[in-house]
Design an enzyme around this catalytic site. Sequence first.
Site, mmCIF file in Angstrom:
data_model
loop_
_atom_site.group_PDB
_atom_site.id
_atom_site.type_symbol
_atom_site.label_atom_id
_atom_site.label_comp_id
_atom_site.label_asym_id
_atom_site.label_seq_id
_atom_site.Cartn_x
_atom_site.Cartn_y
_atom_site.Cartn_z
ATOM 1 N N SER A 190 0.789 -1.236 0.000
ATOM 2 C CA SER A 190 0.000 0.000 0.000
ATOM 3 C C SER A 190 0.818 1.281 0.000
ATOM 4 O O SER A 190 0.236 2.366 -0.039
ATOM 5 C CB SER A 190 -0.958 0.012 1.198
ATOM 6 N N LYS A 225 -0.030 3.807 -2.621
ATOM 7 C CA LYS A 225 -1.049 4.853 -2.505
ATOM 8 C C LYS A 225 -0.461 6.257 -2.386
ATOM 9 O O LYS A 225 -1.186 7.240 -2.527
ATOM 10 C CB LYS A 225 -1.957 4.543 -1.318
ATOM 11 N N SER A 239 -6.068 3.237 4.587
ATOM 12 C CA SER A 239 -5.479 2.451 3.491
ATOM 13 C C SER A 239 -6.546 1.692 2.713
ATOM 14 O O SER A 239 -6.349 0.533 2.306
ATOM 15 C CB SER A 239 -4.423 1.469 4.015
#
Length: 415
Positions: free
Chosen positions: A62, A65, A120
């Site tokens: 993640s 992101k 997230s």
Amino acid sequence: MKKTIATILITCFCLLNAQIVMGQPLENNRPVVNAEAAILMDATTGEVLFEQNASQKLAMASTTKIMTAILALEKGNLDAQVTVSPTVLDRRSVYGTRIYLEPGEQLTLRNLLYALLLNSANDAAVAIAEHIAGNVDNFVKMMNDKAKEIGATNTNFMNPHGLTENGHYSCARDLALFARYGLQNPVFAQIVKTKQAEIPRVKAGLPTQLDNINHMLWLYDGIDGVKTGYTAEAGNCVVESATRNGRQLIVVILKSTAAKAMYKDAENLFDYGFAGFENKLVASKGQIMDSVSLANGKVLKLTLPSDVFATVSRGETSNFTFETKATNLNLPIVQGEPRGELQIYKQGKPFQTVPLVAAEKVELPLTLQVRTNLYLEWAVLAIITLILTAMYIPSITRRRKRSAARARDYGYYQD
């Protein structure tokens, strides 16, 4: 005697334990990092203070992101309403951490960014991608283009959230560059350091409270946040920023075996960076670095548009030398426009190249100005003449045709 020996042993044990808890473990004056890859970068200068497999291509979960947020902030309107599409229900591509968005639901882009960076949320990543680019594939292309623009050399995105996919990878160095770039945006910087936020949802029962899953915000003094990540393939990953006494450092840890070990590695690197290095002002904004004589007898002064810093070992005496190069000396010159570059050498070795700008405007000599103005007047006169001619000739032609027709009607011409 036995009591004395026992006291010495206990004291040594306590000191050793204190060093492990309070300081960073060092090996050959370098911190020990247990993760697969890591990097420590100064956010101001961009200099790398520590690296371990920093260019190795790895899954980054993640931390992906970070790039999704950068594009959302640059391409989108934070107050725009984003309508969620049915794509978020595709469990083959959207699973894991979510805020359970529903098709047709509307949230502002700002609130989706909080869900993306705090919680997230993978479904928020997809909603943002479709809102910005129309579909995920288009957005992924934008991600890869932006990565190259920032300077990444070992990154390839396949999705906006970081879930495992063949060909989706980055490296510690590139992720540090993305974080450094993103932190220059005040909205990005504010969101990633937020510990808790609440977003409105129309339907009851859907998550509204967002808790930042980056535990480093509570563990280390001065943390500015950024982004964590985890998948089975990527392991535990984190990109962190911390600021102390005006200095900002960036740490990236990839493929750690456990979250606790990951945070400890990050802490050790921050301790090493803050204790062992400092930023030194090399040259000041507005400082005249060179004066160049121009053909017309005037002088072009080249100056720095911003301060230039270098990261050096604490207490180190570094020798910096400069070499200037003027470019494009054509007149006129506008104040503040790039007209050269400064090559900085540290200890005789190339260190950094920065632009130089004109300290003041330099106009054309009066004779050239008069000549230029005269040429311009002639050009304008010629254009006006052409326009009038183009308008007048058809008019003359029409009048002649009408005159000829009248002459035939009244017998002026004989066959």
